[in-house]
Design an enzyme around this catalytic site. Structure first.
Site, short mmCIF file in Angstrom:
data_model
loop_
_atom_site.label_atom_id
_atom_site.label_comp_id
_atom_site.label_asym_id
_atom_site.label_seq_id
_atom_site.Cartn_x
_atom_site.Cartn_y
_atom_site.Cartn_z
N SER A 114 42.10 39.93 43.14
CA SER A 114 41.45 39.55 42.07
C SER A 114 42.58 39.33 41.19
CB SER A 114 41.15 40.99 41.54
OG SER A 114 40.31 40.99 40.55
N GLU A 115 42.46 38.02 40.39
CA GLU A 115 43.47 37.29 39.80
C GLU A 115 44.06 38.15 38.66
OE1 GLU A 115 40.25 36.62 39.80
OE2 GLU A 115 39.82 35.70 37.78
N ASN A 116 43.56 39.36 38.37
CA ASN A 116 44.54 40.13 37.19
C ASN A 116 45.62 40.76 38.01
OD1 ASN A 116 42.27 41.63 38.56
ND2 ASN A 116 42.82 43.50 37.33
N ASN A 133 39.19 34.85 46.95
CA ASN A 133 38.98 35.34 45.49
C ASN A 133 37.54 35.17 45.31
OD1 ASN A 133 38.75 34.59 42.52
ND2 ASN A 133 40.64 35.12 42.51
N SER A 155 50.15 36.10 40.49
CA SER A 155 48.88 36.07 40.91
C SER A 155 48.27 34.57 41.07
CB SER A 155 47.91 36.84 40.06
OG SER A 155 46.52 36.79 40.37
#
Lengths: 217, 233
Positions: A45-47, A22, A87
């Protein structure tokens, strides 16, 4: 001394084959450009995407495909898309092998501050608090000093904390340092930078043992 | 069974001053554009809005902020909105900033009947103030409560009359979680289809979580950060 690209290049040397990684906003995002040949690394990607690819070609942007910095991206072959709870299950559950993020301040006990300047700037923590609280392997990518020339490597953070005792390694324009129980341990110097310059730019406890090699980037 | 409502005005019927709303989306990606426009027109005020971000000055939730229709925001990141920052620093707007993963999990918990859970995120920071701390596996965790809302408003790519939803790309984000946590959940979709047209193996949000659904119009789908590369040959 390194520029931002140099910091990203040096951190890219830490990547290992098969890792899920990340990358935060800013310098960390640049690391994707310097993955060593032959290594397979999957960017999260944390979205809500694993397998984030490069920016799309002009005219191929898709409003429904962005990264956590709200930038248009592409999906690599084999990418996966999921909701935000899934996520952060990956993050909290330690399924992501490396987290790289920026910081305003890091303390010599591994505390980090990067989300708020009281009375001045409040953008919010986004996913940073979840990331630093859970990740085993956290590298901070930042300049050694702030715009006013003050050290960002402190004995104690002055800004509101994002997480405690969590940063393991720091790569700056001047040095690579490990965070140890006894403070920042100097591991490498940036090209052309002396130990003395690093000592002068570091406000927290700094451990210098033996000859400190110059980094190869 | 038919959850289809004939217009966005009918979809938001019953949203009253002082209510708590959840609104899906990450940045401007996957936001319920039609419903936000209708809320602006309706003039409803004193809202508490739970949404990861607060839009930008002239789009998304920024439109409701400009009209001062929002009393309180519960978000994780609000850096793209100058009006938001101004209202927050001046004290006009109440703001609860919470870690993004905790926000997602709190919505999911609210929808799943889990009243609270422990998470390591925020321990030792101002987020942990006033919250119970417990050690699990040698590591401190804080107790976070579930979130629910009077209305949850989500945006999907495709949906059917039963309320089954499929999202596209990273427009999924918070939408499926918030869909679970609304007492009444409104889904606006780009394409409304008949039951049976969506493959049951690929439904992201089962219709049980959705009470009202309608096909939206004129999606702008604004891009916040247009980043591209150029073809070299």
């Amino acid at each position: 001394m390194l520029n931002k690209e140099g910091i990203a290049k040096r951190i890219a040397q830490e990547l290992k084959d098969g890792w899920y990684v990340n990358l935060g906003i800013g310098i960390p995002t640049l690391i994707a450009n310097y993955v060593p040949d032959g290594l397979n690394v999957v960017f999260q990607s944390e979205n809500g995407i694993l397998g984030m690819g490069p920016f799309p070609f002009e005219g191929e942007e898709d409003a429904d495909l962005i990264n956590a910095g709200k930038q248009t991206i592409t999906a690599m072959p084999g990418a996966a898309i999921f909701d935000s709870a899934t996520s952060f299950a990956m993050i909290r559950g330690q399924h992501i092998q490396l987290t790289v993020l920026g910081a305003m301040e890091v303390a010599d006990n591994g505390d980090i501050a990067n989300w708020k300047i009281p009375g001045k700037m409040v953008k919010g923590m986004g996913g940073a608090m979840d990331l630093v609280a859970s990740a085993d392997n956290i590298i901070v990518a930042m300049m050694h000093t702030n715009r006013a020339g003050k050290s960002k490597l402190l004995s104690k953070c002055t800004l509101p904390l994002t997480g405690v005792n969590c940063v393991k390694k720091i790569v700056t324009n001047l040095a690579v340092l490990d965070v140890t129980p006894d403070g920042f341990k100097l591991i490498e110097r940036a090209p052309g930078v002396s130990v003395e310059e690093i000592q002068n730019a570091t406000a927290g406890r700094l451990i210098v043992e033996g000859d400190i090699p110059e980094m190869v980037v | 069974m038919n959850k289809v409502v004939g217009s966005v005005e009918l979809a938001i019927e019953g949203i009253q001053n002082g209510m708590t709303l959840m609104l899906g989306g990450f940045g401007l990606c996957g936001i319920p554009e039609n419903s936000i426009s209708a809320l602006v027109k309706s003039g409803v005020t004193g809202l508490t809005c739970i949404s990861n971000n607060a839009g930008v000055d002239d789009f998304g939730l920024g439109l409701l902020l400009q009209k001062k229709q929002i009393k309180k925001m519960i978000s994780s990141y609000v850096g793209e909105n100058d009006e938001f920052e101004r209202q927050m620093l001046s004290g006009e707007l109440e703001v609860d900033l919470i870690p993004q993963g905790s926000l997602a999990a709190r919505c999911q918990a609210g929808g799943a009947g889990v009243p609270a859970f422990f998470t390591p995120a925020g321990y030792g920071t101002e987020v942990a103030e006033g919250k119970e701390v417990r050690i699990f596996n040698g590591k401190p965790h804080i107790l976070e409560a579930a979130l629910t809302a009077d209305f949850a408003i989500v945006k999907a790519w495709k949906g059917d009359r039963f309320g089954n939803l499929i999202f596209k790309g990273t427009a999924r984000n918070f939408n499926p979680l918030m869909a679970m946590a609304g007492k009444i959940t409104i889904a606006e979709v780009e394409e409304l289809v008949e039951p049976g047209e969506l493959d049951p193996n690929f439904i992201h949000t089962p219709g049980v979580f959705v009470q009202r659904i309608f096909e939206g119009k004129n999606y702008e789908k604004r891009i916040e950060q247009r980043t591209v590369r150029t073809k070299t040959n």
